[in-house]
Design a protein around this motif. Structure first.
Motif, mmCIF file in Angstrom:
data_model
loop_
_atom_site.group_PDB
_atom_site.id
_atom_site.type_symbol
_atom_site.label_atom_id
_atom_site.label_comp_id
_atom_site.label_asym_id
_atom_site.label_seq_id
_atom_site.Cartn_x
_atom_site.Cartn_y
_atom_site.Cartn_z
ATOM 1 N N LEU A 108 -34.366 24.356 -33.946
ATOM 2 C CA LEU A 108 -34.099 24.967 -32.643
ATOM 3 C C LEU A 108 -34.527 26.431 -32.639
ATOM 4 O O LEU A 108 -34.314 27.150 -33.621
ATOM 5 C CB LEU A 108 -32.605 24.886 -32.306
ATOM 6 N N GLY A 109 -35.110 26.864 -31.531
ATOM 7 C CA GLY A 109 -35.474 28.270 -31.402
ATOM 8 C C GLY A 109 -36.428 28.483 -30.250
ATOM 9 O O GLY A 109 -37.075 27.531 -29.777
ATOM 10 N N PRO A 110 -36.551 29.717 -29.776
ATOM 11 C CA PRO A 110 -37.457 30.011 -28.664
ATOM 12 C C PRO A 110 -38.903 29.728 -29.039
ATOM 13 O O PRO A 110 -39.258 29.580 -30.212
ATOM 14 C CB PRO A 110 -37.237 31.518 -28.427
ATOM 15 N N GLY A 112 -42.650 30.200 -30.016
ATOM 16 C CA GLY A 112 -43.350 31.196 -30.818
ATOM 17 C C GLY A 112 -42.660 31.603 -32.094
ATOM 18 O O GLY A 112 -43.156 32.476 -32.811
ATOM 19 N N THR A 113 -41.514 30.999 -32.418
ATOM 20 C CA THR A 113 -40.781 31.425 -33.615
ATOM 21 C C THR A 113 -41.176 30.653 -34.873
ATOM 22 O O THR A 113 -40.593 30.874 -35.934
ATOM 23 C CB THR A 113 -39.259 31.294 -33.395
ATOM 24 N N GLY A 114 -42.148 29.763 -34.776
ATOM 25 C CA GLY A 114 -42.641 29.065 -35.960
ATOM 26 C C GLY A 114 -42.033 27.709 -36.210
ATOM 27 O O GLY A 114 -42.137 27.177 -37.327
ATOM 28 N N LYS A 115 -41.433 27.119 -35.190
ATOM 29 C CA LYS A 115 -40.788 25.806 -35.376
ATOM 30 C C LYS A 115 -41.803 24.743 -35.812
ATOM 31 O O LYS A 115 -41.548 23.968 -36.740
ATOM 32 C CB LYS A 115 -40.105 25.366 -34.070
ATOM 33 N N THR A 116 -42.943 24.717 -35.129
ATOM 34 C CA THR A 116 -43.951 23.709 -35.460
ATOM 35 C C THR A 116 -44.511 23.939 -36.856
ATOM 36 O O THR A 116 -44.771 22.977 -37.590
ATOM 37 C CB THR A 116 -45.079 23.721 -34.417
ATOM 38 N N MET A 199 -37.573 14.241 -37.271
ATOM 39 C CA MET A 199 -37.515 15.695 -37.177
ATOM 40 C C MET A 199 -37.926 16.074 -35.764
ATOM 41 O O MET A 199 -38.980 15.644 -35.284
ATOM 42 C CB MET A 199 -38.443 16.364 -38.188
ATOM 43 N N ILE A 200 -37.095 16.834 -35.106
ATOM 44 C CA ILE A 200 -37.359 17.218 -33.726
ATOM 45 C C ILE A 200 -37.304 18.732 -33.605
ATOM 46 O O ILE A 200 -36.369 19.375 -34.102
ATOM 47 C CB ILE A 200 -36.338 16.573 -32.767
ATOM 48 N N THR A 201 -38.321 19.312 -32.985
ATOM 49 C CA THR A 201 -38.300 20.745 -32.688
ATOM 50 C C THR A 201 -38.034 20.916 -31.199
ATOM 51 O O THR A 201 -38.534 20.127 -30.382
ATOM 52 C CB THR A 201 -39.632 21.418 -33.043
ATOM 53 N N SER A 202 -37.262 21.924 -30.853
ATOM 54 C CA SER A 202 -36.965 22.139 -29.430
ATOM 55 C C SER A 202 -36.724 23.611 -29.155
ATOM 56 O O SER A 202 -36.091 24.307 -29.950
ATOM 57 C CB SER A 202 -35.736 21.330 -29.008
ATOM 58 N N ASN A 203 -37.229 24.061 -28.024
ATOM 59 C CA ASN A 203 -36.969 25.434 -27.600
ATOM 60 C C ASN A 203 -35.694 25.532 -26.765
ATOM 61 O O ASN A 203 -35.336 26.605 -26.298
ATOM 62 C CB ASN A 203 -38.151 25.973 -26.792
ATOM 63 N N LEU A 204 -34.995 24.390 -26.597
ATOM 64 C CA LEU A 204 -33.767 24.375 -25.810
ATOM 65 C C LEU A 204 -32.551 24.147 -26.702
ATOM 66 O O LEU A 204 -32.596 23.300 -27.593
ATOM 67 C CB LEU A 204 -33.809 23.257 -24.756
ATOM 68 N N PRO A 205 -31.457 24.871 -26.472
ATOM 69 C CA PRO A 205 -30.209 24.551 -27.166
ATOM 70 C C PRO A 205 -29.688 23.196 -26.690
ATOM 71 O O PRO A 205 -30.084 22.704 -25.629
ATOM 72 C CB PRO A 205 -29.272 25.695 -26.762
ATOM 73 N N PHE A 206 -28.794 22.599 -27.452
ATOM 74 C CA PHE A 206 -28.326 21.249 -27.140
ATOM 75 C C PHE A 206 -27.761 21.138 -25.728
ATOM 76 O O PHE A 206 -27.962 20.124 -25.054
ATOM 77 C CB PHE A 206 -27.262 20.810 -28.148
ATOM 78 N N ASP A 207 -27.050 22.169 -25.266
ATOM 79 C CA ASP A 207 -26.402 22.060 -23.955
ATOM 80 C C ASP A 207 -27.404 22.083 -22.797
ATOM 81 O O ASP A 207 -27.015 21.908 -21.638
ATOM 82 C CB ASP A 207 -25.338 23.153 -23.780
ATOM 83 N N GLU A 208 -28.688 22.293 -23.094
ATOM 84 C CA GLU A 208 -29.708 22.271 -22.047
ATOM 85 C C GLU A 208 -30.641 21.061 -22.164
ATOM 86 O O GLU A 208 -31.602 20.935 -21.409
ATOM 87 C CB GLU A 208 -30.533 23.568 -22.082
ATOM 88 N N ILE A 232 -29.666 21.148 -39.365
ATOM 89 C CA ILE A 232 -30.115 21.970 -38.237
ATOM 90 C C ILE A 232 -30.693 23.286 -38.748
ATOM 91 O O ILE A 232 -30.054 23.992 -39.536
ATOM 92 C CB ILE A 232 -28.968 22.230 -37.250
ATOM 93 N N LEU A 233 -31.908 23.593 -38.306
ATOM 94 C CA LEU A 233 -32.548 24.865 -38.632
ATOM 95 C C LEU A 233 -32.597 25.706 -37.365
ATOM 96 O O LEU A 233 -33.178 25.295 -36.357
ATOM 97 C CB LEU A 233 -33.977 24.634 -39.144
ATOM 98 N N GLU A 234 -31.973 26.865 -37.409
ATOM 99 C CA GLU A 234 -31.968 27.766 -36.253
ATOM 100 C C GLU A 234 -32.986 28.869 -36.489
ATOM 101 O O GLU A 234 -32.943 29.566 -37.493
ATOM 102 C CB GLU A 234 -30.571 28.343 -36.038
#
Length: 254
Positions: A108-110, A112-116, A199-208, A232-234
């Motif tokens: 999880l993260g905005p 451009g933060t390197g999730k991919t 493995m799932i990357t997302s720019n949204l927090p769970f509540d969204e 979970i990786l933040e």
């Protein structure tokens, strides 16, 4: 060695599919002769070279089948740029034992933060450890599932995806999914529950996540399955890509 035995040996090695053996045996023979090594040591060296090369080719094949958009390792990731990311946790995940336990990873993260990059690095580590991996974006996967359903080959595609040890789904939060698309993705994830790692990357927090999957009921059921056995990786922080771009520009001007 006369020409006839050489031709016969070449034929046998090709039939046995021992390309490294074929390519290296003359050079290794000269080296062993110079070092005074016997025939067992000569054969041992050749077999070792063949095994090393075979494993390299198998890794390359797994990487190709995984369909990574680019090959990136964790060695090239600048952990200092994302201080909130737990480096030790990532390196532990790179051992891939979580895949053997059929657990999941959510990054999880905005944007451009390197999730991919992290997902690709963990996927590469899994390929290097002999595991079948498949990488896809959420949009591409949903389109493939919908096309397969329309063409009456959905079951075949589901079985194909079920066969991989690790399924990486990149960025399901970029665009909302149609009702049918969300249901097909949920069905796929449900089928892999406790049977295969995701493995799932997302720019949204769970509540969204409801914004992507449409209904609270479906989103809740999805998260229930994903987070039962999860790591979970933040990756909250400044843009990793922007920082890398600035660093390259700074190097170019010095």
């Amino acid at each position: 060695m006369t020409e006839a035995p050489r031709i016969l040996l070449t034929h046998h090695l090709k039939t046995l599919k021992l390309p490294t053996f074929l390519r290296e045996y003359e050079k290794v023979a000269r080296q062993c002769a110079a070092e005074g090594l016997d025939h067992v040591q000569f054969l041992s060296r050749l077999v070792e070279l063949e095994l090393i090369d075979r494993e390299r080719r198998m890794v390359e094949r797994r990487i190709k089948v995984a369909k990574f958009p680019t090959t990136k390792s964790l060695d090239s990731f600048d952990f200092k740029a994302i201080p909130k990311l737990n480096k030790m946790q990532v390196l532990e995940l790179a051992r891939c034992e979580w895949i053997l336990r059929r657990e999941n990873v959510i990054v999880l993260g905005p944007s451009g933060t390197g999730k991919t990059h992290v997902a690709l690095g963990l996927g590469l580590a899994a390929c290097q450890k002999g595991m079948a991996v498949s990488f896809t974006t959420a949009a591409t996967l949903v389109n493939e599932l919908m096309e397969a359903r329309d063409e009456r080959r959905l079951l075949r595609l589901q079985k194909q995806l079920d066969g991989v040890k690790l399924l990486i789904i990149d960025e399901p939060g970029f665009v909302p999914l149609s009702k049918t698309g969300a249901e097909l993705l949920f069905e796929l994830i449900s089928q892999r529950y406790e049977r295969g790692s995701k493995m799932i990357t997302s720019n949204l927090p769970f509540d969204e996540w409801t914004e992507t999957f449409g209904t609270e009921r479906l989103t809740g059921a999805l998260l229930d399955r994903l987070t039962h056995h999860v790591n979970i990786l933040e990756m909250n922080g400044d843009s990793y890509r922007l920082g890398q771009s600035r660093a390259r520009k700074a190097e170019a001007t010095t």
